[in-house]
Structure formats: C-alpha cells, structure tokens
Design a protein around this motif. Structure first.
Motif, mmCIF file in Angstrom:
data_model
loop_
_atom_site.group_PDB
_atom_site.id
_atom_site.type_symbol
_atom_site.label_atom_id
_atom_site.label_comp_id
_atom_site.label_asym_id
_atom_site.label_seq_id
_atom_site.Cartn_x
_atom_site.Cartn_y
_atom_site.Cartn_z
ATOM 1 N N GLU A 70 41.458 28.369 -13.998
ATOM 2 C CA GLU A 70 42.261 27.643 -14.986
ATOM 3 C C GLU A 70 43.672 27.299 -14.484
ATOM 4 O OE1 GLU A 70 42.921 29.615 -18.695
ATOM 5 O OE2 GLU A 70 43.397 27.743 -19.718
ATOM 6 N N PRO A 71 44.408 28.269 -13.877
ATOM 7 C CA PRO A 71 45.757 27.919 -13.397
ATOM 8 C C PRO A 71 45.730 26.773 -12.392
ATOM 9 C CG PRO A 71 45.389 30.293 -13.285
ATOM 10 C CD PRO A 71 44.077 29.674 -13.611
ATOM 11 N N VAL A 72 44.745 26.793 -11.508
ATOM 12 C CA VAL A 72 44.628 25.736 -10.504
ATOM 13 C C VAL A 72 44.423 24.383 -11.189
ATOM 14 C CG1 VAL A 72 43.353 24.951 -8.482
ATOM 15 C CG2 VAL A 72 43.618 27.409 -8.915
ATOM 16 N N VAL A 73 43.510 24.373 -12.150
ATOM 17 C CA VAL A 73 43.217 23.133 -12.859
ATOM 18 C C VAL A 73 44.469 22.611 -13.555
ATOM 19 C CG1 VAL A 73 41.952 22.167 -14.816
ATOM 20 C CG2 VAL A 73 40.773 23.602 -13.155
ATOM 21 N N HIS A 74 45.237 23.542 -14.141
ATOM 22 C CA HIS A 74 46.404 23.083 -14.893
ATOM 23 C C HIS A 74 47.524 22.587 -13.986
ATOM 24 C CE1 HIS A 74 45.096 23.561 -18.923
ATOM 25 N NE2 HIS A 74 44.633 24.774 -18.675
ATOM 26 N N VAL A 75 47.507 22.992 -12.720
ATOM 27 C CA VAL A 75 48.472 22.423 -11.773
ATOM 28 C C VAL A 75 47.986 21.053 -11.289
ATOM 29 C CG1 VAL A 75 49.519 22.685 -9.493
ATOM 30 C CG2 VAL A 75 49.389 24.642 -11.034
ATOM 31 N N LEU A 76 46.692 20.927 -11.062
ATOM 32 C CA LEU A 76 46.153 19.671 -10.524
ATOM 33 C C LEU A 76 46.139 18.555 -11.569
ATOM 34 C CD1 LEU A 76 43.110 20.939 -8.415
ATOM 35 C CD2 LEU A 76 45.308 20.081 -7.585
ATOM 36 N N ARG A 77 45.903 18.946 -12.820
ATOM 37 C CA ARG A 77 45.672 17.945 -13.854
ATOM 38 C C ARG A 77 46.859 17.010 -14.090
ATOM 39 N NH1 ARG A 77 45.347 17.957 -19.926
ATOM 40 N NH2 ARG A 77 46.897 19.599 -19.742
ATOM 41 N N PRO A 78 48.114 17.512 -14.110
ATOM 42 C CA PRO A 78 49.216 16.579 -14.402
ATOM 43 C C PRO A 78 49.547 15.631 -13.249
ATOM 44 C CG PRO A 78 49.955 18.892 -14.499
ATOM 45 C CD PRO A 78 48.580 18.900 -13.986
ATOM 46 N N ILE A 79 48.935 15.848 -12.074
ATOM 47 C CA ILE A 79 49.203 14.939 -10.958
ATOM 48 C C ILE A 79 48.461 13.635 -11.213
ATOM 49 C CG2 ILE A 79 48.987 14.619 -8.470
ATOM 50 C CD1 ILE A 79 48.811 17.687 -8.248
ATOM 51 N N SER A 80 49.206 12.539 -11.251
ATOM 52 C CA SER A 80 48.559 11.248 -11.491
ATOM 53 C C SER A 80 47.520 11.000 -10.409
ATOM 54 C CB SER A 80 49.602 10.131 -11.455
ATOM 55 O OG SER A 80 48.939 8.898 -11.396
ATOM 56 N N PRO A 81 46.343 10.512 -10.786
ATOM 57 C CA PRO A 81 45.303 10.253 -9.782
ATOM 58 C C PRO A 81 45.816 9.365 -8.656
ATOM 59 C CG PRO A 81 44.439 9.981 -11.990
ATOM 60 C CD PRO A 81 45.906 10.220 -12.141
ATOM 61 N N VAL A 82 46.778 8.502 -8.959
ATOM 62 C CA VAL A 82 47.302 7.568 -7.957
ATOM 63 C C VAL A 82 48.037 8.320 -6.840
ATOM 64 C CG1 VAL A 82 48.698 5.495 -7.647
ATOM 65 C CG2 VAL A 82 47.515 5.882 -9.796
ATOM 66 N N ALA A 83 48.583 9.506 -7.182
ATOM 67 C CA ALA A 83 49.312 10.277 -6.172
ATOM 68 C C ALA A 83 48.411 10.714 -5.018
ATOM 69 C CB ALA A 83 49.955 11.507 -6.833
ATOM 70 N N TRP A 84 47.110 10.756 -5.291
ATOM 71 C CA TRP A 84 46.163 11.131 -4.245
ATOM 72 C C TRP A 84 45.936 9.983 -3.265
ATOM 73 C CZ3 TRP A 84 44.266 15.968 -3.688
ATOM 74 C CH2 TRP A 84 44.367 16.838 -4.784
#
Lengths: 252, 278
Positions: free
Chosen positions: A91-105
């Motif tokens: 869960e912590p990992v997901v909550h860090v990854l989720r707010p990153i805009s997909p475009v940032a990838w």
C-alpha cells in the motif's frame, strides 16, 4: 427528450458565444477559428479519411491500455485485498506511485519502447491501473462476510472461492473504479499521443498546430470530447447492468 | 436464588404435562454435544465480552430444538459454535462424537438475512452446495428443479434474489440447504424479518420440508410462539453471560393448533421463564 432539448440549448449557446467573440474581437482565424471553418475542417479530414484513421488508431491504443489495466488491476487488487499482509507492504508503495502523473514516466517509456503505439498505450495503462487496483482492493476488503460464511458452509474453496464468490460479490463495487479509470485514461490518452506517437487524435492536435491549422485542432478536440462522452454513457449503462445482474438490484 | 417465579412456574408446568428436564450433556444418543462451553470475545481493545458461560447440552438425532431468549443471551453465538463458524474459548462442541473444527456441508446454516448470493438466480443459488461436490450437471439440475418446485418457486427459477419477497428468499435459502441433504440444519432467526402471516406459513413449511427426511434442526428465535409451534424441546436462555435457564419438552402432536388452550399455556410457561430474569 427534455434532456436532449437542454443539451441542444447549451450547444447553441456556446456556438453563439464562440461566433460572437470572433465578430466582436475580430480575431484572426488562426488564433480562434470560427465554427464554419471548423466544420469545413471536419469535412476535409472526413473526406480524406484521416479522421477515421486517427480515431481508429486512438481507439485501438485506448482499449489495449485500458483493458489490460482493468485485467491486471482487478487481478492484483483481488490478491492484495485478500492477503492483508501483502497489502500492508504494497500500500505505501502504491500511494507514492499513484500521485505521479502518468506523463512523468514519459522519458523512460520512450527510452524503453521508442516512439509508436506502445508509449501512448503505456500511459493509458498507467492512468487506468491505479483507480482499478485501489477500488478492487477496497471492495475485496469490504466484502460482506455473510457471503464468505455461506461459501465456507457449502464447501466452496479456492480457487472457486475467488471466481465464484469474491469476484462476483464485489464486482458492482469494482465497476465504480472502472468508470473512474475510463475517464482518467481517456484524458491521458491525448497527452500520450501528443508526446510519443505519429498517429491518433493526440498526434492530430500536434500535427495540426505545427501546420497552423487551428481549425483541425478544434476538430480533434471536439472528436475527443464526443467520444469521451459516448464512453462515459456506455459505462454508466454497464454499471446499471452489473448492478441488476450481479448486485443487490437496480440503484433506486 | 434471586429468581422469583421459578418455583411457581415449575409447578404450573408440571400441571400442563410439560416435562421440565435438566440439561443432559452426556446423553449417549446425543448427536450434537456441548460440554462446558464458554465463549469470550476479546479483541484486546474493548473490554472482553462474555457471551456464553458453561453451556452443556445435547441434541438428539432427528430432534427439533429451539433456543429462545432475549437479545444478548448468546443464542446466535451458540449456533455459530455448533455450526463451526467459531471455536469456543472453553469447553467442547462435538457432532456425532467428533469435535467441530470448521463448518461442514453436512451441517447447513440458514441465516436471518438469507445469505443468498445476489448475482445468482434462484436456480444457481439452490445449486451452490451441489457444485462443490462432484455431482453431474444433469443430476444437479433435476434435483434443484424438484426442490424449487417443492418450495413453490417454479415460476421464479431464473429470477434474482432482489426480485423476490423476503418470504420467497427464505424459501430459496431453505431449498439450498435441503439440496445438500444435510444431517443438521441450523437456523438463526430465519423468519425474524418477515411479516406475521408469512412467518406462520413458513413455520409450517419448515416443519413439513425439514422433517421429511428426519433432519435434526436447531433453531434460534426470540419468538416464543414460533418455538412452541415448532420445537420438540425449547431451551430458554438468559443473558449476561448467556446460560441455559431451563429446558421444556413440548409433547403436543403436529400440526399444533395455535389457538388451543394447551398451546397458550405452554407459551405462557415459556414466556414466564424468560421474563422471570429480565
């Protein structure tokens, strides 16, 4: 019928404001193309076949990205929701990854996959994946314990417990996540195609801008809006169907 | 001690040919056997809750036993323990001489809110227990259709639970339980959320359907009339923590006449026993 009339009034009003602005402000067509020019632009790309071509490419990428995100998001969501410990770790990992805009990838996506179908599809995938995952986890954890009791009583064991009891029990709740994901994915589809593709509606916007064809930019925008609306209506119908067939009944 | 009315109640009971019996935990013929069962719920945060204290009791094969008592007397916990959904803090629960460790398809529970699976049709709900056993599809279908007809829902075979009334839903749950031909059926307030007329109709159906095959039935209710109508034995429980206060054997033949004087006297005797402690 009343809704249709209201919609038509709204559309007529926006057209009138649009045309009115141009008459009053005397803006050059390249800065703000008038409705008539946009209509002509539509006719042009419709006749040349470019519109259909771009739309089909976009739809193919969109459904590849969206449907694979749904499949993986539901599968992982079921597992994470069921195994409490696993979710405590992820869960912590997901909550860090989720707010990153997909475009940032995007920089990595292009380095790994180049330009073409894949970058846009991956961005669509990322934007749809998290809403599906999170709603599936939440729904799995909130499953009515009575269903599990009944399953134990009647000897339903894994993997049948997952496919015959848990998934159908929570499906109406997952559909809400599928709806959210659809909207997010459709929005990021444009960004994905603007950055990493040589075709599709997002690319049409970039391409038209580069040729100073702002009328075609508006054509692409309208097409994206109308298709988005159609998908949204379709998934609402799907939600109702899911509630009727899988759930506790039609929503009141 | 401190239980006024118990003595006088007892003498009245004997006048009525209602035999008052002590709990018989070690009876050799008992199918379900509870010995010194206590249940404490303690999640470490809230104060521990003593739900049941030192319950010893036996249910004979083929018997229809009703547990009655006010809310909080632990009757639902008792059913959960017998059905294997929970394990007692102390004491033992055994069925057929074997300690109950988990739920079994041989001992089916019917819940107050039916426990139907809303995404399944009536037919698929009734079929649930047969799917996990290795029964051929055709045989399953025949059995399921016969049972649905037996509970009078043949016109609703492809309906979903939300399209049915409460009474019809409970009929589906009963058919689903009967489909696996269980040794024991546990019922936890099965008619609790139904209107009076539907309740009475279903009480008669439960008797007719479940007794056909000599199934042992343990039913929990707060409705004394229901218990008097159905049970061979009525176990009165008291709360705080739940204990067995008394056991009544009901000798009236079926189908019992709810309007008869004997029915009324029995009901009053059980009610007196219940209210004596509140």
């Amino acid at each position: 019928m009343r809704n249709l009339i209201n919609a038509l009034i709204g559309l007529a009003a926006i057209l009138a404001i649009w045309e009115g602005l141009i008459i009053v402000g005397k803006y050059p067509p390249a800065l703000l193309p008038p409705p008539t020019k946009v209509l002509a632009g539509f006719r042009e790309i419709a006749v040349s076949g470019a519109l259909v071509e771009h739309v089909l490419v976009t739809l193919r990428r969109f459904f590849m990205g969206y449907l694979s995100a749904c499949a993986l998001g539901i599968a992982l969501g079921l597992v994470c929701g069921w195994l409490t410990r696993l979710w405590a770790v992820t869960e912590p990992v997901v909550h860090v990854l989720r707010p990153i805009s997909p475009v940032a990838w995007f920089p990595f996506i292009v380095m790994w996959f180049g330009i073409g179908d894949i970058p846009a599809t991956v961005i669509i995938f990322i934007s749809a994946f998290f809403p599906v995952l999170l709603s599936t986890v939440a729904a799995t954890r909130l499953i009515n314990p009575l269903y599990l009791k009944v399953a134990r009583n009647f000897g339903v064991k894994q993997p049948l417990l997952m496919s015959k009891i848990i998934l159908p029990a929570i499906f109406p709740n997952i559909v809400t996540g599928l709806h959210l994901a659809l909207g997010a994915a459709w929005i990021f589809m444009v960004a994905g195609e603007m950055l990493g593709a040589q075709s599709g509606l997002g690319f049409l916007i970039i391409d038209a801008r580069n040729g100073f064809r702002t009328d075609l930019v508006v054509c692409a925008m309208i097409t994206i809006g109308v298709l988005g609306l159609i998908f949204d209506r379709a998934i609402v119908i799907f939600e109702r169907w899911a509630n009727r067939v899988w759930g506790v009944g039609p929503a009141a | 001690m401190g239980q006024p009315g118990l003595g006088s109640g007892a003498s009245r009971v004997s006048d009525l040919k209602l035999v008052k019996t002590e709990p018989e935990p070690n009876e050799a013929s008992a199918l379900i056997e509870l010995k010194g069962v206590s249940m404490v719920f303690d999640d470490g945060r809230r104060p521990a809750w003593r739900s049941l204290a030192d319950i010893s009791f036996g249910v004979k094969r083929g018997e229809f036993v009703c547990f009655v008592g006010p809310s909080g007397c632990g009757k639902t916990t008792l059913v959960n323990l017998m059905a294997g959904f929970e394990r007692p803090t102390q004491g033992s629960v055994a069925i057929g001489g074997r300690t109950v460790l988990a739920p079994s398809i041989r001992h089916v529970t019917i819940f107050q809110d039916y426990g139907l699976l809303p995404w399944r049709t009536v037919k698929k709900n009734v079929e649930l227990g047969l799917e996990s056993q290795k029964i051929p599809a055709r045989e399953r279908a025949q059995k399921v259709e016969a049972l649905i007809k037996r509970v009078g829902l043949e016109n609703f075979i492809n309906h979903h639970p939300w399209q049915l009334s409460g009474g019809m839903r409970q009929r589906v749950a009963i058919a689903r339980a009967l489909a696996v031909e269980p040794e024991i059926i546990f019922m936890d307030e099965p008619l609790g959320s139904l209107d009076a007329l539907t309740r009475m109709a279903l009480q008669e159906e439960i008797l007719a359907l479940c007794r056909e095959k000599g199934t042992t039935i343990v039913l929990v209710t707060h409705d004394v009339e229901e218990a008097v109508f159905l049970a061979d034995r009525i176990i009165v429980m008291t709360p705080g923590p739940g204990r067995i206060k008394n056991v009544f054997t009901v000798d009236m033949p079926h189908k019992r006449d709810r309007g008869s004087a004997e029915f009324a006297r029995t009901r009053r005797a059980v009610l007196n026993e219940m209210t004596a402690v509140v």
